[in-house]
Design a protein around this motif. Structure first.
Motif, mmCIF file in Angstrom:
data_model
loop_
_atom_site.group_PDB
_atom_site.id
_atom_site.type_symbol
_atom_site.label_atom_id
_atom_site.label_comp_id
_atom_site.label_asym_id
_atom_site.label_seq_id
_atom_site.Cartn_x
_atom_site.Cartn_y
_atom_site.Cartn_z
ATOM 1 N N LEU A 1 11.254 12.998 -1.986
ATOM 2 C CA LEU A 1 11.563 12.597 -0.619
ATOM 3 C C LEU A 1 10.627 13.270 0.384
ATOM 4 O O LEU A 1 10.222 12.660 1.381
ATOM 5 C CB LEU A 1 13.022 12.922 -0.290
ATOM 6 N N VAL A 2 10.292 14.539 0.133
ATOM 7 C CA VAL A 2 9.324 15.226 0.992
ATOM 8 C C VAL A 2 7.982 14.512 0.938
ATOM 9 O O VAL A 2 7.318 14.308 1.967
ATOM 10 C CB VAL A 2 9.175 16.703 0.570
ATOM 11 N N SER A 3 7.553 14.118 -0.258
ATOM 12 C CA SER A 3 6.285 13.414 -0.407
ATOM 13 C C SER A 3 6.310 12.070 0.309
ATOM 14 O O SER A 3 5.323 11.666 0.934
ATOM 15 C CB SER A 3 5.960 13.211 -1.895
ATOM 16 N N VAL A 4 7.460 11.360 0.229
ATOM 17 C CA VAL A 4 7.581 10.076 0.922
ATOM 18 C C VAL A 4 7.447 10.274 2.425
ATOM 19 O O VAL A 4 6.745 9.515 3.106
ATOM 20 C CB VAL A 4 8.937 9.409 0.591
ATOM 21 N N LEU A 5 8.113 11.305 2.959
ATOM 22 C CA LEU A 5 8.028 11.576 4.397
ATOM 23 C C LEU A 5 6.598 11.923 4.795
ATOM 24 O O LEU A 5 6.097 11.450 5.819
ATOM 25 C CB LEU A 5 8.973 12.716 4.766
ATOM 26 N N TRP A 6 5.934 12.747 3.988
ATOM 27 C CA TRP A 6 4.557 13.152 4.296
ATOM 28 C C TRP A 6 3.622 11.943 4.299
ATOM 29 O O TRP A 6 2.841 11.741 5.232
ATOM 30 C CB TRP A 6 4.092 14.187 3.272
ATOM 31 N N THR B 1 11.513 4.771 10.867
ATOM 32 C CA THR B 1 11.975 3.535 10.220
ATOM 33 C C THR B 1 11.152 3.236 8.975
ATOM 34 O O THR B 1 11.670 2.704 7.988
ATOM 35 C CB THR B 1 11.884 2.347 11.198
ATOM 36 N N GLY B 2 9.863 3.603 9.030
ATOM 37 C CA GLY B 2 8.997 3.381 7.875
ATOM 38 C C GLY B 2 9.426 4.182 6.661
ATOM 39 O O GLY B 2 9.230 3.740 5.520
ATOM 40 N N PHE B 3 10.014 5.363 6.889
ATOM 41 C CA PHE B 3 10.491 6.176 5.776
ATOM 42 C C PHE B 3 11.452 5.374 4.897
ATOM 43 O O PHE B 3 11.351 5.375 3.671
ATOM 44 C CB PHE B 3 11.173 7.433 6.310
ATOM 45 N N PHE B 4 12.365 4.665 5.526
ATOM 46 C CA PHE B 4 13.364 3.896 4.773
ATOM 47 C C PHE B 4 12.787 2.579 4.245
ATOM 48 O O PHE B 4 13.050 2.199 3.101
ATOM 49 C CB PHE B 4 14.590 3.634 5.656
ATOM 50 N N SER B 5 11.988 1.902 5.060
ATOM 51 C CA SER B 5 11.399 0.641 4.590
ATOM 52 C C SER B 5 10.404 0.881 3.457
ATOM 53 O O SER B 5 10.297 0.067 2.527
ATOM 54 C CB SER B 5 10.710 -0.091 5.748
ATOM 55 N N ILE C 1 17.814 18.333 -12.765
ATOM 56 C CA ILE C 1 16.942 17.156 -12.792
ATOM 57 C C ILE C 1 17.090 16.334 -11.521
ATOM 58 O O ILE C 1 16.098 15.864 -10.949
ATOM 59 C CB ILE C 1 17.219 16.289 -14.037
ATOM 60 N N THR C 2 18.315 16.169 -11.053
ATOM 61 C CA THR C 2 18.532 15.394 -9.831
ATOM 62 C C THR C 2 17.743 15.979 -8.666
ATOM 63 O O THR C 2 17.051 15.263 -7.934
ATOM 64 C CB THR C 2 20.027 15.350 -9.478
ATOM 65 N N CYS C 3 17.834 17.298 -8.507
ATOM 66 C CA CYS C 3 17.160 17.940 -7.376
ATOM 67 C C CYS C 3 15.642 18.000 -7.571
ATOM 68 O O CYS C 3 14.884 17.788 -6.615
ATOM 69 C CB CYS C 3 17.717 19.347 -7.159
ATOM 70 N N VAL C 4 15.187 18.284 -8.786
ATOM 71 C CA VAL C 4 13.744 18.359 -9.031
ATOM 72 C C VAL C 4 13.096 16.989 -8.838
ATOM 73 O O VAL C 4 11.958 16.889 -8.363
ATOM 74 C CB VAL C 4 13.454 18.907 -10.439
ATOM 75 N N LEU C 5 13.817 15.921 -9.174
ATOM 76 C CA LEU C 5 13.271 14.580 -8.966
ATOM 77 C C LEU C 5 13.316 14.174 -7.494
ATOM 78 O O LEU C 5 12.335 13.665 -6.953
ATOM 79 C CB LEU C 5 14.062 13.556 -9.787
ATOM 80 N N LEU C 6 14.453 14.410 -6.840
ATOM 81 C CA LEU C 6 14.669 13.817 -5.526
ATOM 82 C C LEU C 6 14.090 14.616 -4.362
ATOM 83 O O LEU C 6 13.473 14.043 -3.460
ATOM 84 C CB LEU C 6 16.170 13.590 -5.295
ATOM 85 N N ILE C 7 14.290 15.951 -4.353
ATOM 86 C CA ILE C 7 13.881 16.742 -3.183
ATOM 87 C C ILE C 7 12.368 16.649 -2.948
ATOM 88 O O ILE C 7 11.922 16.242 -1.863
ATOM 89 C CB ILE C 7 14.326 18.204 -3.321
ATOM 90 N N PRO C 8 11.529 17.014 -3.925
ATOM 91 C CA PRO C 8 10.077 16.908 -3.676
ATOM 92 C C PRO C 8 9.617 15.472 -3.464
ATOM 93 O O PRO C 8 8.686 15.234 -2.692
ATOM 94 C CB PRO C 8 9.461 17.512 -4.947
ATOM 95 N N GLY D 1 0.810 -1.211 0.000
ATOM 96 C CA GLY D 1 0.000 0.000 0.000
ATOM 97 C C GLY D 1 0.844 1.262 0.000
ATOM 98 O O GLY D 1 0.563 2.217 -0.730
ATOM 99 N N MET D 2 1.907 1.276 0.807
ATOM 100 C CA MET D 2 2.784 2.447 0.844
ATOM 101 C C MET D 2 3.589 2.569 -0.444
ATOM 102 O O MET D 2 3.820 3.676 -0.946
ATOM 103 C CB MET D 2 3.714 2.382 2.051
ATOM 104 N N ALA D 3 4.046 1.447 -1.003
ATOM 105 C CA ALA D 3 4.795 1.483 -2.267
ATOM 106 C C ALA D 3 3.932 2.050 -3.387
ATOM 107 O O ALA D 3 4.390 2.858 -4.197
ATOM 108 C CB ALA D 3 5.282 0.081 -2.622
ATOM 109 N N ALA D 4 2.654 1.624 -3.442
ATOM 110 C CA ALA D 4 1.744 2.121 -4.477
ATOM 111 C C ALA D 4 1.497 3.617 -4.308
ATOM 112 O O ALA D 4 1.416 4.360 -5.293
ATOM 113 C CB ALA D 4 0.423 1.351 -4.428
ATOM 114 N N THR D 5 1.379 4.067 -3.064
ATOM 115 C CA THR D 5 1.173 5.493 -2.805
ATOM 116 C C THR D 5 2.385 6.303 -3.238
ATOM 117 O O THR D 5 2.258 7.325 -3.923
ATOM 118 C CB THR D 5 0.903 5.727 -1.308
ATOM 119 N N ILE D 6 3.578 5.854 -2.836
ATOM 120 C CA ILE D 6 4.801 6.574 -3.199
ATOM 121 C C ILE D 6 4.989 6.577 -4.718
ATOM 122 O O ILE D 6 5.476 7.559 -5.286
ATOM 123 C CB ILE D 6 6.013 5.941 -2.491
#
Length: 540
Positions: free
Chosen positions: A397-402, A325-329, A388-395, A177-182
Motif C-alpha cells: 500500500l505504501v508503494s501504491v501511494l508512492w 482518488t487515483g490511489f483507489f482507482s 503474511i497479511t501485514c508483510v504483503l499489505l503494508i509495504p 500504466g499505473m496497474a502495470a507499475t503497481i
C-alpha cells in the motif's frame, strides 16, 4: 549450545534435533589488528569468485559489456515464463497460509509475543519497502508505461506497452500504466520477501536452527544442510544478495549523477558515477564502523523523515485530489489487470513481460535474502497469518501511494503538455517532474540526499546480512569482515557500470536471481512441511 545460539521457542514446539552449533566450522584467526571468523568454505568460495569477477570485468571491459547484454536477453527471453510462474506460486502460497489453519502457527512458539508494537513493526516494514528502486522508478516507470500504452503503435511486436496497450485512449493508458507499475511493486515482490522471511523465522525461532538460509531446507535434506548442500545454498544466497545490491547501487549512482547535473551542472559520465560510488561506499564504511544503532538505525530514521516529507510535499503541492482518488482507482485497475499481467504463457507483449517483469522478479528475488532476514529478525511473536497479511499489505500500500503520487503527478504534467518529463532519461525523470513544482531546487536536493542515504543504508545492511551468511550464522562476527563486503559491493557496482552500464547491472541481477528462484521454490515445500508439525496458537 553455543553462546551464539538462537533464543529457544516459547511454549510447546517441534524442535529439530541436531548436533550442529553455530560457527562450529568457522575459521577463527587474528591477522594483525583484524579478526577473522569466517565459515569455510562459504566465505572463501563466494569471496574469491566475487573478487575474480570484479577484476576480470574491469580488465575485459568491452568483452564484458557484450557478454552481459547477451546474458540478460537470453535469460529473460528464455525463462520469462519461469520467473513469472514462480512469483505466482509465492503469492498463491501466501494466500493459502493466510486462509488455512497453518496461519495460526506463532513464530517463536505458541507462548511467544511480539517484541515490537504494531506502530514500530509497521515502520520497519515500511523502511524495508523503501529503497533506491522507488526513487529511480517512482516517476520513470509509470510515465514509461503510459507513453508506450497510449502510443500509436501500442500492441505491435516492437511496442513496450503492457498487454495490448491502449493506443489513443489517454484514460485507458493511464489506468494500464499505473496497474502495470503497481504489479511490479505490489503483492508479487512482497510475497517473495514474505516467503524468505517466513522460512528464516520459522526454522530459527520455532525449530531452533541457525538464522541462515540453509536452515530452511532441513526438512528436505536433513543434516546434509550442514555440508556441501547447505554450502551451495548459502553461496547462491551471497551471490544473489551482492549482485542484487550492486544493481541497486548502480541505479542509485546514475540517478544521483543525473540529479547533480540537473542542479549543479556536474557532468553525467562514468567517471562521475564511479566517484559517487567510491564516496558513498566510504560513507557506508563509516556507518559500518559506527555499528547498527549509531549507523544504519539513525540513517534509516533520516530516510523515513526525508521520504515522508517529499511524499507529503508532492501530495499537497501537486494535484491533491487526483492523487487521493487515483490511489483507489489505481488499486481497482491493478486488480482488474492482475490476471493478465501475471499470466506466464502466451504473452504477446514480449518487450514488457521480458524486459520489465522478468527483470523485476529476478531483481526482487536477488534482494530476498537481504530483506527477508531483516523482516524475520523483527517479526518474532507474530502468527503466520498476521505476519503474511501485514508483510504483503503494508509495504504494498505504501508503494501504491508512492507510485500514485509521483507517477500520477508526472502523467498529469504530461497531459498538460509538459513533454520534457517523457523525453528525459530514466534517471532524470524525477528531477524534471519536481522542476514543474515550487521549491524545485530544495525538493531535488532532498531527492539526491534520499538516493545517497538509501545507498548507504542498503550497503551497510546488505554487508551485515552477507557477513552473517558467510560467518555461519553468527551475528557478531568481526567488523573487518563487514568492511570487506561493503567495499566489494561498491567495487562490483563500479565493475558492472563500466562493463555495460544499466544492461550489465540488470544482467547480473537476473543471472543470480535465476538459480535462487529454484532455491525459493524448494523453500515453499519446506515451509509447508515445517508448519504442519507446529502447534497452533490459541489466539490467532
Amino acid at each position: 549450545m553455543s553462546d551464539h545460539a538462537v533464543k529457544p521457542p516459547d511454549g510447546p514446539a517441534d524442535l529439530i534435533e541436531t548436533d550442529y552449533e553455530i560457527g562450529q566450522d568457522n575459521i577463527q584467526k587474528q591477522v594483525g589488528p583484524f579478526g577473522l571468523d569466517i565459515h569455510n568454505p562459504v566465505f572463501l568460495i563466494s569471496g574469491l569468485v566475487i573478487v575474480a569477477f570484479t577484476f576480470l570485468t574491469l580488465i575485459l571491459h568491452d568483452q564484458a559489456a557484450a557478454a552481459f547484454g547477451a546474458l540478460r536477453e537470453t535469460l529473460t527471453s528464455t525463462f520469462d515464463w519461469f520467473f513469472i510462474g514462480a512469483a505466482n506460486v509465492f503469492v498463491i502460497l501466501c494466500i493459502v497460509l493466510i486462509v488455512t489453519p497453518l496461519g495460526k502457527v506463532r513464530l517463536g512458539g505458541r507462548d511467544a509475543r511480539p517484541e515490537y508494537s504494531y506502530a514500530g513493526w509497521f515502520a520497519m516494514l515500511f523502511a524495508a519497502g523503501m529503497g533506491i528502486g522507488l526513487m529511480f522508478y517512482g516517476v520513470s516507470e509509470p510515465i514509461s508505461h503510459f507513453n508506450s500504452s497510449v502510443a500509436e503503435g501500442a500492441g505491435s511486436p516492437d511496442s513496450w506497452a503492457p498487454l495490448a496497450g491502449a493506443a489513443g485512449d489517454v484514460e485507458g493508458a493511464k489506468a494500464l500504466g499505473m496497474a502495470a507499475t503497481i504489479f511490479h511493486w505490489g503483492l508479487h515482490p512482497w510475497a517473495i520477501y514474505a516467503i524468505v522471511a517466513l522460512a528464516l523465522a520459522l526454522f530459527s525461532y520455532n525449530k531452533g536452527l541457525p538464522l541462515t538460509i540453509r536452515s530452511a531446507f532441513h526438512p528436505i535434506f536433513g543434516d546434509a544442510v550442514w555440508g556441501w548442500t547447505g554450502h551451495v545454498i548459502d553461496i547462491l544466497a551471497v551471490f544473489a544478495t551482492l549482485f542484487g545490491l550492486a544493481t541497486s547501487l548502480g541505479l542509485g549512482a546514475t540517478q544521483a549523477n543525473a540529479g547533480l547535473e540537473f542542479l549543479f551542472g556536474t557532468p553525467v559520465s562514468e567517471t562521475s558515477q564511479v566517484l559517487l560510488i567510491v564516496g558513498i561506499t566510504g560513507m557506508a564504511l563509516l556507518s559500518v564502523l559506527a555499528g547498527l544503532d549509531a549507523g544504519v538505525k539513525r540513517l534509516s530514521e533520516i530516510n523515513m523523515v526525508l521520504a515522508a516529507l517529499l511524499l507529503l510535499f508532492v501530495i499537497v503541492v501537486g494535484p491533491t485530489m487526483a492523487i487521493l482518488t487515483g490511489f483507489f482507482s489505481n488499486l481497482v485497475a491493478y486488480l482488474e489487470y492482475l490476471p493478465a499481467l501475471s499470466n506466464p504463457v502466451g504473452r504477446t507483449d514480449a518487450n514488457f513481460s521480458q524486459g520489465w517483469t522478468s527483470f523485476y522478479w529476478a531483481w526482487w528475488i536477488s534482494w530476498s535474502p537481504f530483506v527477508g532476514m531483516f523482516i524475520a529478525r523483527v517479526s518474532r511473536g507474530r502468527t503466520v497469518r498476521e505476519f503474511i497479511t501485514c508483510v504483503l499489505l503494508i509495504p504494498s500500500l505504501v508503494s501504491v501511494l508512492w507510485m500514485t503520487a509521483f507517477g500520477g503527478t508526472a502523467i498529469n504534467f504530461v497531459e498538460a503538455g509538459v513533454t520534457a518529463i517523457g523525453d528525459a532519461g530514466l534517471p532524470l525523470k524525477l528531477f524534471v517532474m519536481l522542476e514543474q513544482m515550487p521549491l524545485a531546487q530544495i525538493t531535488s536536493f532532498i531527492g539526491i540526499l534520499l538516493v545517497i542515504v538509501f545507498f548507504v543504508t542498503s550497503s551497510d545492511s546488505g554487508s551485515l546480512v552477507i557477513d552473517t551468511i558467510t560467518a555461519g550464522g553468527k551475528t557478531n562476527a568481526p567488523v573487518s569482515q563487514r568492511v570487506f563486503w561493503a567495499c566489494f559491493e561498491g567495487l562490483v557496482a563500479i565493475a558492472l557500470l563500466l562493463g555495460g552500464g544499466l544492461t550489465a547491472l540488470q544482467a547480473m541481477a537476473v543471472s543470480t536471481g535465476f538459480p535462487f528462484t529454484i532455491v525459493l521454490l524448494l523453500a515453499c515445500f519446506a515451509i509447508v512441511k515445517g508448519l504442519m508439525s507446529e502447534p497452533k496458537s490459541d489466539t490467532a
